[in-house]
Design a protein around this motif. Structure first.
Motif, PDB file in Angstrom:
ATOM      1  N   LEU A   1      61.110  17.286  77.160  1.00 24.56           N
ATOM      2  CA  LEU A   1      60.030  16.313  76.989  1.00 24.56           C
ATOM      3  C   LEU A   1      60.408  15.261  75.955  1.00 24.56           C
ATOM      4  CD1 LEU A   1      57.077  18.842  76.633  1.00 24.56           C
ATOM      5  CD2 LEU A   1      57.669  17.529  78.674  1.00 24.56           C
ATOM      6  N   SER A   2      59.762  14.123  76.047  1.00 26.78           N
ATOM      7  CA  SER A   2      59.825  13.162  74.949  1.00 26.78           C
ATOM      8  C   SER A   2      58.749  13.571  73.952  1.00 26.78           C
ATOM      9  CB  SER A   2      59.559  11.743  75.462  1.00 26.78           C
ATOM     10  OG  SER A   2      58.198  11.605  75.842  1.00 26.78           O
ATOM     11  N   VAL A   3      58.860  13.073  72.734  1.00 28.31           N
ATOM     12  CA  VAL A   3      57.839  13.375  71.731  1.00 28.31           C
ATOM     13  C   VAL A   3      56.484  12.858  72.210  1.00 28.31           C
ATOM     14  CG1 VAL A   3      57.099  12.984  69.354  1.00 28.31           C
ATOM     15  CG2 VAL A   3      59.514  13.412  69.848  1.00 28.31           C
ATOM     16  N   ARG A   4      56.471  11.687  72.808  1.00 20.00           N
ATOM     17  CA  ARG A   4      55.213  11.126  73.299  1.00 20.00           C
ATOM     18  C   ARG A   4      54.609  12.012  74.395  1.00 20.00           C
ATOM     19  NH1 ARG A   4      52.388   6.934  71.895  1.00 20.00           N
ATOM     20  NH2 ARG A   4      54.003   5.900  70.717  1.00 20.00           N
ATOM     21  N   GLU A   5      55.436  12.637  75.234  1.00 23.60           N
ATOM     22  CA  GLU A   5      54.924  13.537  76.281  1.00 23.60           C
ATOM     23  C   GLU A   5      54.361  14.829  75.695  1.00 23.60           C
ATOM     24  OE1 GLU A   5      57.775  12.550  80.110  1.00 23.60           O
ATOM     25  OE2 GLU A   5      58.609  13.757  78.470  1.00 23.60           O
ATOM     26  N   ALA A   6      54.806  15.192  74.503  1.00 27.68           N
ATOM     27  CA  ALA A   6      54.376  16.445  73.879  1.00 27.68           C
ATOM     28  C   ALA A   6      53.174  16.280  72.963  1.00 27.68           C
ATOM     29  CB  ALA A   6      55.539  17.056  73.098  1.00 27.68           C
TER      30      ALA A   6
ATOM     31  N   THR B   1      57.701   5.249  66.329  1.00 21.47           N
ATOM     32  CA  THR B   1      58.939   5.981  66.600  1.00 21.47           C
ATOM     33  C   THR B   1      58.634   7.464  66.817  1.00 21.47           C
ATOM     34  OG1 THR B   1      59.342   6.523  64.276  1.00 21.47           O
ATOM     35  CG2 THR B   1      60.210   4.391  65.097  1.00 21.47           C
ATOM     36  N   ASP B   2      59.617   8.166  67.360  1.00 21.38           N
ATOM     37  CA  ASP B   2      59.480   9.616  67.505  1.00 21.38           C
ATOM     38  C   ASP B   2      59.247  10.270  66.150  1.00 21.38           C
ATOM     39  OD1 ASP B   2      59.826   9.391  70.229  1.00 21.38           O
ATOM     40  OD2 ASP B   2      61.835  10.280  70.258  1.00 21.38           O
ATOM     41  N   ASP B   3      59.932   9.803  65.119  1.00 19.74           N
ATOM     42  CA  ASP B   3      59.747  10.370  63.780  1.00 19.74           C
ATOM     43  C   ASP B   3      58.313  10.203  63.300  1.00 19.74           C
ATOM     44  OD1 ASP B   3      62.325  11.358  63.429  1.00 19.74           O
ATOM     45  OD2 ASP B   3      63.054   9.494  62.546  1.00 19.74           O
TER      46      ASP B   3
ATOM     47  N   LEU C   1      43.985   7.557  64.876  1.00 24.03           N
ATOM     48  CA  LEU C   1      45.143   7.501  63.983  1.00 24.03           C
ATOM     49  C   LEU C   1      46.121   6.393  64.365  1.00 24.03           C
ATOM     50  CD1 LEU C   1      45.840  11.337  63.588  1.00 24.03           C
ATOM     51  CD2 LEU C   1      44.839   9.781  61.891  1.00 24.03           C
ATOM     52  N   GLY C   2      45.787   5.657  65.430  1.00 27.78           N
ATOM     53  CA  GLY C   2      46.657   4.563  65.858  1.00 27.78           C
ATOM     54  C   GLY C   2      47.907   5.012  66.578  1.00 27.78           C
ATOM     55  N   LEU C   3      47.893   6.240  67.091  1.00 24.75           N
ATOM     56  CA  LEU C   3      49.082   6.785  67.741  1.00 24.75           C
ATOM     57  C   LEU C   3      49.304   6.235  69.141  1.00 24.75           C
ATOM     58  CD1 LEU C   3      48.755  10.463  66.501  1.00 24.75           C
ATOM     59  CD2 LEU C   3      50.135   8.614  65.535  1.00 24.75           C
ATOM     60  N   ASP C   4      48.352   5.461  69.634  1.00 21.79           N
ATOM     61  CA  ASP C   4      48.507   4.823  70.937  1.00 21.79           C
ATOM     62  C   ASP C   4      49.371   3.564  70.841  1.00 21.79           C
ATOM     63  OD1 ASP C   4      46.532   3.610  69.429  1.00 21.79           O
ATOM     64  OD2 ASP C   4      45.124   3.386  71.078  1.00 21.79           O
ATOM     65  N   ASN C   5      49.830   3.238  69.652  1.00 20.29           N
ATOM     66  CA  ASN C   5      50.718   2.093  69.438  1.00 20.29           C
ATOM     67  C   ASN C   5      52.098   2.422  70.027  1.00 20.29           C
ATOM     68  OD1 ASN C   5      52.562   0.234  68.433  1.00 20.29           O
ATOM     69  ND2 ASN C   5      51.691   0.198  66.381  1.00 20.29           N
ATOM     70  N   PRO C   6      52.530   1.701  71.069  1.00 16.60           N
ATOM     71  CA  PRO C   6      53.808   2.019  71.715  1.00 16.60           C
ATOM     72  C   PRO C   6      55.027   1.757  70.837  1.00 16.60           C
ATOM     73  CG  PRO C   6      52.891  -0.001  72.627  1.00 16.60           C
ATOM     74  CD  PRO C   6      51.855   0.566  71.700  1.00 16.60           C
TER      75      PRO C   6
ATOM     76  N   ASP D   1      55.760  13.294  62.605  1.00 10.74           N
ATOM     77  CA  ASP D   1      55.059  13.412  61.322  1.00 10.74           C
ATOM     78  C   ASP D   1      53.563  13.583  61.541  1.00 10.74           C
ATOM     79  OD1 ASP D   1      57.439  13.165  59.907  1.00 10.74           O
ATOM     80  OD2 ASP D   1      57.152  11.027  59.469  1.00 10.74           O
ATOM     81  N   ALA D   2      53.001  12.824  62.483  1.00  9.51           N
ATOM     82  CA  ALA D   2      51.567  12.937  62.783  1.00  9.51           C
ATOM     83  C   ALA D   2      51.235  14.312  63.351  1.00  9.51           C
ATOM     84  CB  ALA D   2      51.147  11.839  63.760  1.00  9.51           C
ATOM     85  N   MET D   3      52.100  14.826  64.221  1.00 10.60           N
ATOM     86  CA  MET D   3      51.856  16.140  64.822  1.00 10.60           C
ATOM     87  C   MET D   3      51.894  17.251  63.776  1.00 10.60           C
ATOM     88  SD  MET D   3      54.135  15.485  68.238  1.00 10.60           S
ATOM     89  CE  MET D   3      53.744  16.893  69.257  1.00 10.60           C
ATOM     90  N   ILE D   4      52.794  17.138  62.826  1.00  8.22           N
ATOM     91  CA  ILE D   4      52.892  18.154  61.778  1.00  8.22           C
ATOM     92  C   ILE D   4      51.712  18.064  60.825  1.00  8.22           C
ATOM     93  CG2 ILE D   4      54.260  18.895  59.776  1.00  8.22           C
ATOM     94  CD1 ILE D   4      55.354  19.755  62.571  1.00  8.22           C
ATOM     95  N   SER D   5      51.306  16.861  60.473  1.00  8.41           N
ATOM     96  CA  SER D   5      50.187  16.718  59.535  1.00  8.41           C
ATOM     97  C   SER D   5      48.837  16.980  60.193  1.00  8.41           C
ATOM     98  CB  SER D   5      50.200  15.337  58.875  1.00  8.41           C
ATOM     99  OG  SER D   5      49.942  14.331  59.824  1.00  8.41           O
TER     100      SER D   5
END
Length: 141
Positions: free
Chosen positions: A52-57, A76-78, A68-73, A82-86
């Motif tokens: 998977l890509s990070v975005r797919e996961a 980066t994966d990093d 959280l603004g994560l829909d911003n294309p 970071d958002a997924m961990i926090s």
């Protein structure tokens, strides 16, 4: 067989996946990832190993994804990791790791790809009544 499931007991897909693993006669290591999220490197490896890509996961539904603004294309994966961990609710689930591979088990029967095919001896029906395995333990569909 050593199997680990990153599980959310409030999620039907996660519960069905756990039940399928147990129906194979395997008692997995169950990690409730909302309380015990994986380390960042471990999460990145699972995502990569699952193909998977990070975005797919990343999980959008029922999470603060947009807030959280994560829909911003342009992120980066990093930044997404970071958002997924926090905010672990952003980690899509269930992720399952076995010696045969790693899968994001959505739908739950994708876990069958990484479990021994001869482990099932009978039928399996999901919580919603959908039958996944026939009377001989063979995959339907």
């Amino acid at each position: 067989m050593d199997v680990t499931i990153y599980h959310n007991p409030a999620c039907g897909t996660s519960r069905n996946t756990l039940a399928l693993i147990r129906a194979a006669g395997i008692e997995p290591t169950v990690i409730e990832y909302l309380q015990n999220p994986p380390a960042r490197d471990q999460l990145a490896k699972m995502i990569r190993d699952a193909g998977l890509s990070v975005r797919e996961a990343i999980r959008e539904k029922g999470t603060p994804f947009a807030e959280l603004g994560l829909d911003n294309p342009d992120l980066t994966d990093d930044q997404l990791l970071d958002a997924m961990i926090s905010t672990p609710i952003l980690i899509n689930r269930p992720l399952v790791v076995t010696p045969l591979g790693t899968r994001l088990a959505r739908p739950s029967e994708l876990v069958l790809d990484i479990l021994p095919s001869d482990a099932f001896t009978g039928p399996f029906t999901k919580e919603d009544g959908e039958q996944v395995l026939d009377a001989e333990g063979k995959r339907l569909g």
